[in-house]
Design a protein around this motif. Structure first.
Motif, PDB file in Angstrom:
ATOM      1  N   ILE A  39      48.580  32.408  32.282  1.00 31.12           N
ATOM      2  CA  ILE A  39      48.657  33.745  32.864  1.00 31.12           C
ATOM      3  C   ILE A  39      47.253  34.182  33.281  1.00 31.12           C
ATOM      4  N   SER A  40      47.127  34.689  34.503  1.00 31.27           N
ATOM      5  CA  SER A  40      45.846  35.223  34.974  1.00 31.27           C
ATOM      6  C   SER A  40      46.121  36.405  35.880  1.00 31.27           C
ATOM      7  N   TYR A  41      45.089  37.231  36.119  1.00 35.27           N
ATOM      8  CA  TYR A  41      45.232  38.306  37.082  1.00 35.27           C
ATOM      9  C   TYR A  41      45.378  37.696  38.473  1.00 35.27           C
ATOM     10  N   THR A  42      46.292  38.228  39.281  1.00 36.05           N
ATOM     11  CA  THR A  42      46.435  37.753  40.646  1.00 36.05           C
ATOM     12  C   THR A  42      45.130  38.002  41.399  1.00 36.05           C
ATOM     13  N   PRO A  81      50.404  51.353  40.254  1.00 36.07           N
ATOM     14  CA  PRO A  81      50.876  51.689  38.907  1.00 36.07           C
ATOM     15  C   PRO A  81      51.200  50.488  38.031  1.00 36.07           C
ATOM     16  N   TYR A  82      51.095  49.311  38.532  1.00 38.49           N
ATOM     17  CA  TYR A  82      51.416  48.107  37.754  1.00 38.49           C
ATOM     18  C   TYR A  82      50.298  47.083  37.917  1.00 38.49           C
ATOM     19  N   ALA A  83      50.200  46.194  36.931  1.00 38.37           N
ATOM     20  CA  ALA A  83      49.250  45.086  37.021  1.00 38.37           C
ATOM     21  C   ALA A  83      49.953  43.890  37.641  1.00 38.37           C
ATOM     22  N   GLU A  84      49.218  43.109  38.413  1.00 41.12           N
ATOM     23  CA  GLU A  84      49.775  41.906  39.033  1.00 41.12           C
ATOM     24  C   GLU A  84      49.196  40.679  38.350  1.00 41.12           C
ATOM     25  N   TYR A  85      50.089  39.813  37.892  1.00 42.64           N
ATOM     26  CA  TYR A  85      49.662  38.594  37.215  1.00 42.64           C
ATOM     27  C   TYR A  85      50.186  37.364  37.951  1.00 42.64           C
ATOM     28  N   THR A  86      49.418  36.288  37.862  1.00 43.31           N
ATOM     29  CA  THR A  86      49.824  35.004  38.415  1.00 43.31           C
ATOM     30  C   THR A  86      50.229  34.089  37.266  1.00 43.31           C
ATOM     31  N   ILE A  99      53.612  31.314  40.517  1.00 42.69           N
ATOM     32  CA  ILE A  99      54.172  32.561  41.030  1.00 42.69           C
ATOM     33  C   ILE A  99      53.082  33.613  40.977  1.00 42.69           C
ATOM     34  N   ALA A 100      52.742  34.162  42.118  1.00 44.63           N
ATOM     35  CA  ALA A 100      51.682  35.169  42.199  1.00 44.63           C
ATOM     36  C   ALA A 100      52.294  36.541  42.427  1.00 44.63           C
ATOM     37  N   GLY A 101      51.781  37.534  41.721  1.00 41.34           N
ATOM     38  CA  GLY A 101      52.210  38.906  41.950  1.00 41.34           C
ATOM     39  C   GLY A 101      53.278  39.417  41.015  1.00 41.34           C
ATOM     40  N   THR A 102      53.495  38.768  39.879  1.00 41.78           N
ATOM     41  CA  THR A 102      54.438  39.299  38.900  1.00 41.78           C
ATOM     42  C   THR A 102      53.944  40.659  38.420  1.00 41.78           C
ATOM     43  N   GLN A 103      54.820  41.660  38.478  1.00 43.63           N
ATOM     44  CA  GLN A 103      54.421  43.043  38.216  1.00 43.63           C
ATOM     45  C   GLN A 103      54.731  43.426  36.765  1.00 43.63           C
ATOM     46  N   VAL A 104      53.729  43.933  36.068  1.00 34.97           N
ATOM     47  CA  VAL A 104      53.878  44.356  34.675  1.00 34.97           C
ATOM     48  C   VAL A 104      53.514  45.839  34.569  1.00 34.97           C
TER      49      VAL A 104
END
Length: 240
Positions: A39-42, A81-86, A99-104
């Motif tokens: 898991i990393s920040y997009t 309003p959300y963080a994006e994770y890759t 997968i890039a841009g998973t919203q948390v």
């Protein structure tokens, strides 16, 4: 969103949300055990935030991740309003998948399904999730007449409410006959529409009201204005 706004959004991580990743084979029938999930920040894929492996059910542990403040998703604001994770996934015998841009969002659990193809000539697949429709600037909805003509004669009156198992999703403009049609499970369609139009941080009653509106709008399209006109529809099963 421009690069600088994205950077500011990633730096403004003061609350916490959770993420659970499910890894399956391409057909969705078999879980992939012992897959390595990074898991990393997009936009910062070289900086791993967390690294875990899937269990026998293809599931990762619930991961605690940083998110923007809760209030960003409760009122319209310029801040994301959300963080994006890759999510990067590797497993023996499968193509590497990203997968890039998973919203948390803060205070709720995001769930991301990953389907892995068996290894062939290529060894990498990358999917990108677009910005949430409540945050990004998408083209306006295509205007439609409130009452559409019906070319067919006859009338069907159902004795009870029938929920279709599958519906047809037209991947393009209403008048674009070259765009493909996809059969999607009704429940999956409602779930996917809701997740792209609602923030999970909203009050429970608000979420329920929006989902009921989505269901009502979809069934209206299925049984009235679009049933006889441009699209075909198949009932694969019924739910009471």
């Amino acid at each position: 969103m421009d690069f600088y706004r994205k950077v500011r959004a990633q730096q403004d991580q003061v609350d916490d949300g959770t993420l659970k990743v499910s890894v399956f084979t391409e057909d969705g029938m078999r879980p992939v055990e012992n897959a390595l999930v990074r898991i990393s920040y997009t936009g910062e894929s070289g900086q791993t935030v967390d690294e875990v492996r899937t269990d026998a059910s293809g599931q990762t542990p619930v991961l605690d991740l940083k998110t923007p403040p809760l209030e960003y998703s409760m009122e319209p604001v310029e801040e994301q309003p959300y963080a994006e994770y890759t999510i990067q996934v590797e497993a023996e015998g499968f193509e590497n998948t990203e997968i890039a841009g998973t919203q948390v969002l803060p205070g709720v659990q995001a769930q991301q399904a990953v389907k892995m193809a068996f290894r062939a000539e290529t060894s990498f697949e990358r999917l990108v999730i677009g910005p949430h429709t409540l945050f990004a600037e998408y083209p306006p909805k295509i205007e439609e007449a409130e009452v559409k003509p019906v070319d067919e004669s006859g009338e069907i009156v159902l004795s009870r409410v029938v929920i279709p198992e599958y519906i047809v999703v037209h991947d393009g403009s209403v008048n674009d006959t070259t765009a493909p049609n996809y059969y999607e499970r009704y429940r999956d369609y409602i779930k996917n529409v809701a997740s792209s139009e609602i923030y999970a941080t909203w009050p429970d009653d608000t979420i329920r009201a929006n989902i009921l509106a989505i269901m009502s709008f979809t069934l209206n399209r299925v049984y009235t204005e679009w049933y006889w006109n441009r699209y075909k529809f198949r009932v694969g099963g019924m739910n009471k």
